[in-house]
Each structure stands twice: as C-alpha cells, then as structure tokens.
Design a protein around this motif. Sequence first.
Motif, PDB file in Angstrom:
ATOM      1  N   PHE A  59       0.851  -1.185   0.000  1.00  0.00           N
ATOM      2  CA  PHE A  59       0.000   0.000   0.000  1.00  0.00           C
ATOM      3  C   PHE A  59       0.896   1.248   0.000  1.00  0.00           C
ATOM      4  O   PHE A  59       1.813   1.351   0.809  1.00  0.00           O
ATOM      5  N   THR A  86      -1.302  -1.042  -4.310  1.00  0.00           N
ATOM      6  CA  THR A  86      -2.480  -0.182  -4.231  1.00  0.00           C
ATOM      7  C   THR A  86      -2.018   1.210  -3.842  1.00  0.00           C
ATOM      8  O   THR A  86      -1.362   1.391  -2.814  1.00  0.00           O
ATOM      9  N   SER A 118      -6.624   3.351  -6.046  1.00  0.00           N
ATOM     10  CA  SER A 118      -7.899   3.178  -5.362  1.00  0.00           C
ATOM     11  C   SER A 118      -8.745   4.433  -5.516  1.00  0.00           C
ATOM     12  O   SER A 118      -8.245   5.547  -5.387  1.00  0.00           O
ATOM     13  N   GLU A 120     -10.845   5.325  -3.455  1.00  0.00           N
ATOM     14  CA  GLU A 120     -11.057   5.836  -2.095  1.00  0.00           C
ATOM     15  C   GLU A 120      -9.983   6.865  -1.754  1.00  0.00           C
ATOM     16  O   GLU A 120      -8.848   6.750  -2.186  1.00  0.00           O
ATOM     17  N   LEU A 123      -8.899   5.537   4.355  1.00  0.00           N
ATOM     18  CA  LEU A 123      -8.536   4.152   4.655  1.00  0.00           C
ATOM     19  C   LEU A 123      -9.535   3.548   5.620  1.00  0.00           C
ATOM     20  O   LEU A 123     -10.117   4.245   6.429  1.00  0.00           O
ATOM     21  N   ASP A 126     -10.282  -2.735   7.594  1.00  0.00           N
ATOM     22  CA  ASP A 126     -10.316  -3.992   6.848  1.00  0.00           C
ATOM     23  C   ASP A 126      -9.310  -3.974   5.696  1.00  0.00           C
ATOM     24  O   ASP A 126      -8.629  -4.964   5.451  1.00  0.00           O
ATOM     25  N   PHE A 127      -9.223  -2.854   4.979  1.00  0.00           N
ATOM     26  CA  PHE A 127      -8.251  -2.737   3.888  1.00  0.00           C
ATOM     27  C   PHE A 127      -6.830  -2.867   4.420  1.00  0.00           C
ATOM     28  O   PHE A 127      -6.011  -3.613   3.879  1.00  0.00           O
ATOM     29  N   THR A 130      -5.348  -6.247   5.110  1.00  0.00           N
ATOM     30  CA  THR A 130      -5.035  -7.099   3.961  1.00  0.00           C
ATOM     31  C   THR A 130      -3.673  -6.780   3.353  1.00  0.00           C
ATOM     32  O   THR A 130      -3.225  -7.490   2.464  1.00  0.00           O
ATOM     33  N   GLN A 131      -3.015  -5.727   3.807  1.00  0.00           N
ATOM     34  CA  GLN A 131      -1.749  -5.290   3.224  1.00  0.00           C
ATOM     35  C   GLN A 131      -0.562  -5.845   3.999  1.00  0.00           C
ATOM     36  O   GLN A 131      -0.608  -5.981   5.215  1.00  0.00           O
TER      37      GLN A 131
END
Length: 145
Positions: A59, A86, A118, A120, A123, A126-127, A130-131
């Motif tokens: 990220f 991302t 992204s 978005e 942040l 949940d995102f 995952t990183q």
Amino acid sequence: MGFTTRIISPDRILNQVTGKENLFENLPFDERTRSIIRASQVPVGVLIDKGFKQADRIFIPIFSSKDDFLVKYAQKWISNSGAQITLIDTGDQVKNRPEIKEAIRAIEHVAPHHIQLSPETYLNTDFLKTQDLMVVSFKSWKKTS
C-alpha cells in the motif's frame, strides 16, 4: 518493540487519515537513525518490523506531489516480485499531475492487474489488514505529524 503497535495499528492509520488522530506524532527513531537519515545522500528506507514476512500486497499513500518517486519503487516491486500495489491519492496529487498518472498507466501496460489507484481517499481497517507493507516517504511521514 511495543512502539510499532502504536504506529502501524490500522485503527491509528484510519484515525490519522480521517483527521481524528496524528499517526506519526512520536517518531520512534533514536538519534543514530535520525542522524543517518539527515546525512544520507542516497535514498534511505526504514522498516518498522512487526512480523514482516513478505511484500506481496503493498500500500502506497500519495500525500504530496513530491511522493511521485514512490511510483518507481512500485514498479520495481512489481518487476522483481510480482507484488500487488495499491495507491491511494489522499490529496488529488495523482489526479492533478499527469506525469504520475502516465507512470501508473505505463506500469499497468507492462504488468496488467498489478497496480491500482484506489478510488477511495480514505482508509479503513479492513483494507489495512489485507496489506503486507505500507510505503510512505519520510517527508510525508514528517508532514503528517
């Protein structure tokens, strides 16, 4: 190494980006590390290790127009390890700088589905869970404090 829990906690990152909390207010670097960063004439990376094992999902928040160099690192991670990158454009830097957009498009052309911008601008926990790795420039790190 309890300081890494405070710094890289997904809840703290979320609160910082939403403006509720200042994520980097207490930089954990000792004087020796700060001295190396100040004196270095080449890029320096500082890894705050919290069980780091791999860099498959990376990220990269773009906080400033000067963060464009991070896209080159994204390209290297994709080329060398096939990482999934991302980018989040927190201040419309990518949107307002065609050269950054073009660099992202060039990477996407060579390695489809390995880099994404992204939609978005914030942040969520949940995102972040995952990183594997977050990469941020030191100047942006300092600016956010």
